[in-house]
Design a protein around this motif. Structure first.
Motif, PDB file in Angstrom:
ATOM      1  N   GLY A 245      65.559  76.457  20.930  1.00  0.00           N
ATOM      2  CA  GLY A 245      64.495  77.116  20.185  1.00  0.00           C
ATOM      3  C   GLY A 245      63.160  76.748  20.788  1.00  0.00           C
ATOM      4  N   TRP A 247      58.925  75.453  20.009  1.00  0.00           N
ATOM      5  CA  TRP A 247      57.901  74.894  19.136  1.00  0.00           C
ATOM      6  C   TRP A 247      56.607  75.651  19.384  1.00  0.00           C
ATOM      7  N   ARG A 248      55.942  76.038  18.320  1.00  0.00           N
ATOM      8  CA  ARG A 248      54.645  76.695  18.427  1.00  0.00           C
ATOM      9  C   ARG A 248      53.676  76.060  17.437  1.00  0.00           C
ATOM     10  N   ASP A 250      50.928  76.096  14.644  1.00  0.00           N
ATOM     11  CA  ASP A 250      50.521  76.986  13.560  1.00  0.00           C
ATOM     12  C   ASP A 250      49.127  76.586  13.085  1.00  0.00           C
ATOM     13  N   ILE A 257      55.617  74.259  14.394  1.00  0.00           N
ATOM     14  CA  ILE A 257      56.686  74.998  13.728  1.00  0.00           C
ATOM     15  C   ILE A 257      57.805  75.240  14.734  1.00  0.00           C
ATOM     16  N   ASP A 259      61.034  77.381  15.843  1.00  0.00           N
ATOM     17  CA  ASP A 259      61.762  78.640  15.699  1.00  0.00           C
ATOM     18  C   ASP A 259      63.075  78.523  16.466  1.00  0.00           C
ATOM     19  N   GLU A 260      64.193  78.453  15.755  1.00  0.00           N
ATOM     20  CA  GLU A 260      65.500  78.255  16.375  1.00  0.00           C
ATOM     21  C   GLU A 260      66.010  79.568  16.961  1.00  0.00           C
ATOM     22  N   TYR A 261      66.561  79.491  18.189  1.00  0.00           N
ATOM     23  CA  TYR A 261      67.165  80.662  18.801  1.00  0.00           C
ATOM     24  C   TYR A 261      68.521  80.948  18.146  1.00  0.00           C
TER      25      TYR A 261
END
Length: 309
Positions: A245, A247-248, A250, A257, A259-261
């Motif tokens: 996934g 990390w971004r 926010d 945050i 976001d899992e692939y």
């Protein structure tokens, strides 16, 4: 005296205008209520060299949300008993709270969409000879990232302790914020804090340059294998190097945050390079059809015709 009848003419005797005047007591107006003006003010600035002193050339922070809090943590109230609203600093970095009630308070600085406070450190406190040019706040951090900064508690005295003509003014409660040393000037798109990494061995101290402390860690996820990706995101890999996934950063929540692939088996099998099975469907079956209808089937028909004769 009213004269006797024999001394009164045919029209009688009339005595007019026997009036009375009454003098009220002198009215003294009540004294006006004793009002005392109390104010709290200061500014936020970018402490470019991190020395805790506001110097020429250092610019002010626009977009810092400044709140006046009671010592108990509740919003402060003004002289009318109403809650004091937070203020957002402008280009001059300044704030001013006025018409305040007496009591114990502190000033808190937080971030906003225009001021990503988590990217910065806090200047060391009380480094100047007076309050006019130094920083007066202590940083508050969560998981190694700055979330706010606050002053020490201070007192606004009661009416009887203040000259009503002069009022009471608590000035220069200022906050210095230290930018990362390798970032462009504020307002030019500062980078977010380092991506998730190992747990820091020590908490960063006040006045430290953020680049000199260890990377902050995502809660309950130490030791991740993270590599830089595109557009400011970071890709997390498993032990085999397969992406799990990304990390971004926010901005509204000032945190990372994840976001899992989706699993590879769940991805739609469309487009891209054909697999071996796809090649078989496209070439092998047409060739078998050509052999059947071009050679086998005509041979069977000729053999059947000879038997029929």
């Amino acid at each position: 005296n009213l004269p006797a009848k024999d001394k009164v003419g045919p029209y009688g005797y009339n005595l007019y205008n026997l009036d009375a005047g009454f003098v009220p007591p002198e009215e003294v107006p009540p004294p006006p209520p004793r009002t005392v003006l109390r104010t709290v003010s200061g500014a936020a600035w970018y402490d470019g060299n991190g020395n805790g002193i506001r110097e020429a050339g250092e610019i002010f922070v626009a977009g810092a949300v400044v709140t006046l809090q009671g010592k108990d943590g509740n919003p402060a109230k003004n002289a009318a008993g109403e809650a004091v609203s937070p203020q957002t600093t402008g280009a001059d970095g300044a704030y001013l709270f006025t018409n305040l009630a007496a009591g114990d308070f502190y000033v808190s600085f937080a971030g906003s969409a225009a001021f990503a406070i988590g990217r910065y450190g806090v200047s060391p406190k009380d480094r100047g000879d007076g309050d006019t040019i130094d920083s007066d706040v202590t940083g508050v951090r969560e998981n190694g990232i700055l979330v706010s900064a606050r002053t020490d508690d201070f007192n606004l005295p009661p009416d009887e302790a203040v000259d009503p003509e002069e009022g009471y003014h608590r000035r220069h409660l200022d906050a210095g914020f230290v930018p990362p040393s390798d970032s462009p000037p504020p307002g030019g798109g500062d980078p977010p804090p380092p991506p998730p990494g190992e747990d820091p061995s020590t908490e960063p101290g006040e006045g430290e340059n953020p680049n000199e402390r260890e990377e902050p860690t995502v809660p309950e996820t130490p030791g991740r294998n993270v590599v830089p990706g595109e557009n400011g995101v970071y890709i997390e890999l498993d032990e085999n190097g397969i992406p799990l996934g990304e990390w971004r950063w926010d901005e509204p929540t000032q945190q990372w945050i994840f976001d899992e692939y989706p699993p590879l088996a769940d991805l739609p099998q469309t487009g891209g390079v054909l697999s071996f099975q796809g090649i078989a469907y496209l070439w092998v079956f047409p060739l078998l059809s050509l052999l059947w209808f071009g050679f086998v089937w005509p041979g069977l028909r000729r053999r059947a015709d000879r038997r029929a004769r």
